[in-house]
Design an enzyme around this catalytic site. Structure first.
Site, mmCIF file in Angstrom:
data_model
loop_
_atom_site.group_PDB
_atom_site.id
_atom_site.type_symbol
_atom_site.label_atom_id
_atom_site.label_comp_id
_atom_site.label_asym_id
_atom_site.label_seq_id
_atom_site.Cartn_x
_atom_site.Cartn_y
_atom_site.Cartn_z
ATOM 1 N N LYS A 36 -4.195 -2.194 16.005
ATOM 2 C CA LYS A 36 -4.663 -1.036 15.225
ATOM 3 C C LYS A 36 -5.567 -0.138 16.082
ATOM 4 C CE LYS A 36 -2.655 -1.833 11.267
ATOM 5 N NZ LYS A 36 -1.777 -0.888 10.574
ATOM 6 N N ILE A 47 0.846 -1.206 0.000
ATOM 7 C CA ILE A 47 0.000 0.000 0.000
ATOM 8 C C ILE A 47 0.879 1.254 0.000
ATOM 9 C CG2 ILE A 47 -1.834 1.265 1.194
ATOM 10 C CD1 ILE A 47 -2.796 -1.452 2.322
ATOM 11 N N GLN A 82 -7.098 -22.791 -2.120
ATOM 12 C CA GLN A 82 -7.985 -23.399 -1.137
ATOM 13 C C GLN A 82 -9.067 -22.391 -0.802
ATOM 14 O OE1 GLN A 82 -5.321 -24.524 2.121
ATOM 15 N NE2 GLN A 82 -5.302 -26.584 1.256
ATOM 16 N N ILE A 83 -10.306 -22.790 -0.983
ATOM 17 C CA ILE A 83 -11.435 -21.920 -0.627
ATOM 18 C C ILE A 83 -11.816 -22.268 0.803
ATOM 19 C CG2 ILE A 83 -13.847 -21.363 -1.144
ATOM 20 C CD1 ILE A 83 -13.213 -22.199 -4.087
ATOM 21 N N SER A 141 -7.528 -0.358 10.174
ATOM 22 C CA SER A 141 -8.092 -1.518 9.488
ATOM 23 C C SER A 141 -9.519 -1.788 9.937
ATOM 24 C CB SER A 141 -7.233 -2.734 9.833
ATOM 25 O OG SER A 141 -7.875 -3.916 9.446
ATOM 26 N N TYR A 196 -3.933 -8.560 15.871
ATOM 27 C CA TYR A 196 -3.569 -7.548 14.873
ATOM 28 C C TYR A 196 -4.571 -6.383 14.921
ATOM 29 C CZ TYR A 196 -3.961 -5.432 10.234
ATOM 30 O OH TYR A 196 -4.099 -4.544 9.207
ATOM 31 N N GLY A 232 -11.630 -17.608 12.741
ATOM 32 C CA GLY A 232 -11.652 -16.150 12.908
ATOM 33 C C GLY A 232 -12.160 -15.387 11.700
ATOM 34 N N ASP A 233 -12.513 -16.093 10.597
ATOM 35 C CA ASP A 233 -13.005 -15.394 9.408
ATOM 36 C C ASP A 233 -14.506 -15.115 9.524
ATOM 37 O OD1 ASP A 233 -10.685 -15.176 7.980
ATOM 38 O OD2 ASP A 233 -11.153 -16.764 6.524
ATOM 39 N N ASN A 244 -10.630 -4.548 2.452
ATOM 40 C CA ASN A 244 -9.599 -5.414 1.856
ATOM 41 C C ASN A 244 -8.889 -4.730 0.690
ATOM 42 O OD1 ASN A 244 -11.356 -7.143 3.474
ATOM 43 N ND2 ASN A 244 -10.176 -8.824 2.612
HETATM 44 C C1 UD1 Z 1 -7.388 -10.078 6.682
HETATM 45 C C2 UD1 Z 1 -7.658 -9.425 7.998
HETATM 46 C C3 UD1 Z 1 -7.594 -7.947 7.824
HETATM 47 C C4 UD1 Z 1 -6.274 -7.529 7.251
HETATM 48 C C5 UD1 Z 1 -6.146 -8.190 5.905
HETATM 49 C C6 UD1 Z 1 -4.816 -7.839 5.278
HETATM 50 C C7 UD1 Z 1 -9.215 -10.564 9.522
HETATM 51 C C8 UD1 Z 1 -10.637 -10.853 9.842
HETATM 52 N N1 UD1 Z 1 -8.991 -9.790 8.464
HETATM 53 O O1 UD1 Z 1 -8.519 -9.840 5.847
HETATM 54 O O2 UD1 Z 1 -7.749 -7.315 9.052
HETATM 55 O O3 UD1 Z 1 -6.230 -6.119 7.101
HETATM 56 O O4 UD1 Z 1 -6.213 -9.598 6.084
HETATM 57 O O5 UD1 Z 1 -3.798 -8.637 5.738
HETATM 58 O O6 UD1 Z 1 -8.317 -11.032 10.154
HETATM 59 N N2 UD1 Z 1 -9.637 -16.875 1.445
HETATM 60 C C9 UD1 Z 1 -9.687 -18.148 0.876
HETATM 61 N N3 UD1 Z 1 -8.499 -18.739 0.531
HETATM 62 C C10 UD1 Z 1 -7.276 -18.144 0.696
HETATM 63 C C11 UD1 Z 1 -7.248 -16.833 1.275
HETATM 64 C C12 UD1 Z 1 -8.441 -16.235 1.637
HETATM 65 O O7 UD1 Z 1 -10.754 -18.720 0.707
HETATM 66 O O8 UD1 Z 1 -6.239 -18.757 0.372
HETATM 67 C C13 UD1 Z 1 -10.912 -16.198 1.786
HETATM 68 C C14 UD1 Z 1 -11.047 -15.844 3.254
HETATM 69 O O9 UD1 Z 1 -11.660 -16.876 3.968
HETATM 70 C C15 UD1 Z 1 -11.937 -14.576 3.172
HETATM 71 C C16 UD1 Z 1 -11.531 -13.933 1.846
HETATM 72 O O10 UD1 Z 1 -10.922 -14.972 1.089
HETATM 73 O O11 UD1 Z 1 -13.297 -14.926 3.079
HETATM 74 C C17 UD1 Z 1 -10.527 -12.800 2.015
HETATM 75 O O12 UD1 Z 1 -9.435 -13.249 2.801
HETATM 76 P P1 UD1 Z 1 -8.076 -12.408 2.962
HETATM 77 O O13 UD1 Z 1 -7.650 -11.894 1.623
HETATM 78 O O14 UD1 Z 1 -7.100 -13.237 3.721
HETATM 79 O O15 UD1 Z 1 -8.497 -11.136 3.791
HETATM 80 P P2 UD1 Z 1 -9.287 -11.039 5.188
HETATM 81 O O16 UD1 Z 1 -9.122 -12.249 5.997
HETATM 82 O O17 UD1 Z 1 -10.663 -10.574 4.886
#
Ligand code: UD1
Length: 323
Positions: free
Chosen positions: A144, A12, A205-206, A116, A140, A283-284, A169
């Site tokens: 913040k 960023i 991986q979803i 954040s 984390y 935690g998601d 995001n």
């Molecule tokens: C996380 C943090 C956020 C932080 C951001 C940047 C939390 C709740 N959120 O966002 O505070 O600012 O990262 O580091 O901790 N997903 C998959 N497969 C993957 C990766 C992600 O399915 O391999 C899904 C996740 O479950 C989610 C979405 O994609 O539903 C976005 O995930 P991600 O990009 O990691 O961001 P956040 O977890 O939302």
């Protein structure tokens, strides 16, 4: 105006630095290059390679006389923050205390801070506005929120005005393709998808398809980094003219599911991008979507690149031509 961009070599931070340079600001980047890349530092910017835990270098640098600081230096892996909180306490919180103390001593009066949406925790209602209770789910997010509280006190006691920008995001790359540094070992959805598309990883991986959302996968509010960068400049200019601190959400106000992001990435890249559903990541939350009404009203900010096509095509432009 002269700005110090702390964490300016990161994903960023480099977009923020680029836009300040484009708008004629004088930019100094301060970065330890722990997660940032040297190739993200532009020749027109001055560069100080140092850590925010190194108080004396911070103070010496700030004696250069800056109109404002942009503070983006932080560790950001939410999962890791739960297993090694001490690392996050030290880097994020103690590092910011150093920045605030150096700013107090050297007379810097404006700080734009990258906060954040993680400060909110599990949403009680959607869209999340700035009045939503703050109850971080991970350490984390706690760091913040603590920093926001420190900023409030340094405003009251030292007259340092601040903007706490609560990003949702962050995604996308500079539409002109001028920023080419890739994140090292990314964990976030879009860079992971890109690494699958380029063959660096086998499959996506979803994390769960049984959430209470339209297609069962997690929904997030993806905001383009170029739109984020624009908000930093607008926030700085607002504080400069109004002498007033701000807490603002920055999001697109649109929810995209994991499957929607994946489908757009397949379309944009023309790659199959294999994926499998695995279990939920602890935690998601199911859904996070911002209300950015305040940022739009106060700053006159409007995202321009945060539609799914622009988010993914600007990212693919970089990943698809890398390595
Ligand atoms: C996380 C943090 C956020 C932080 C951001 C940047 C939390 C709740 N959120 O966002 O505070 O600012 O990262 O580091 O901790 N997903 C998959 N497969 C993957 C990766 C992600 O399915 O391999 C899904 C996740 O479950 C989610 C979405 O994609 O539903 C976005 O995930 P991600 O990009 O990691 O961001 P956040 O977890 O939302």
């Amino acid at each position: 105006m002269k700005v110090l961009v702390i964490g300016g070599a990161g994903y960023i931070g480099s977009h923020v630095s680029r836009m300040f340079l484009d708008r004629g600001y004088s930019v100094t980047v301060y970065d330890n290059l722990y997660s940032g890349c040297r190739e993200n530092i532009f020749p027109e910017a001055k560069f100080v390679k140092a850590d925010i835990l190194d108080y004396s270098t911070l103070e010496i640098t700030m004696k250069g006389g800056f109109d404002a600081l942009i503070h983006l230096a932080a560790l950001k892996a939410a999962g890791e923050s739960m297993s090694i909180p001490e690392k996050y306490a030290l880097n994020n919180i103690s590092g910011t205390i150093n920045i605030l103390n150096a700013a107090s001593i050297t007379g810097v009066k404006i700080i734009v801070f990258s906060s954040s949406a993680a400060v909110y925790g599990e949403p009680e209602y959607i869209p999340l506005d700035e009045d939503h209770p703050t109850n971080p789910e991970n350490f984390y997010g706690f760091t913040k929120l603590e920093i926001e509280r420190l900023l409030e006190w340094y405003d009251r006691l030292k007259g340092i005005k601040y903007a706490a920008l609560r990003y949702f995001n962050a995604a996308g790359y500079d539409p002109e393709g001028r920023i080419r540094g890739l994140e090292k070992n990314p964990q976030n959805l879009i860079p992971v998808i890109m690494e699958v598309a380029t063959g660096k990883r086998e499959k996506l991986q979803i994390f769960g398809d049984d959430y209470p959302t339209e297609d069962g996968t997690g929904v997030r509010d993806y905001i383009h980094v170029t739109d984020l960068a624009d908000a930093h400049i607008k926030a700085l200019e607002y504080i400069h003219s109004h002498k007033e601190s701000l807490i603002l959400n920055l999001g697109s106000e649109t929810g995209l599911s994991v499957l929607e992001v994946l489908e757009t990435a397949r379309k944009v890249s023309g790659k199959p991008i294999p994926a499998e559903v695995t279990k939920r990541r602890p935690g998601d939350p199911a859904r996070l979507v911002a209300s950015a009404v305040k940022a739009k009203g106060v700053l006159g900010w409007n995202p321009r690149y945060s539609d799914p096509g622009s988010l993914l095509s600007t990212t693919w432009k970089i990943y698809g031509s890398s390595g």
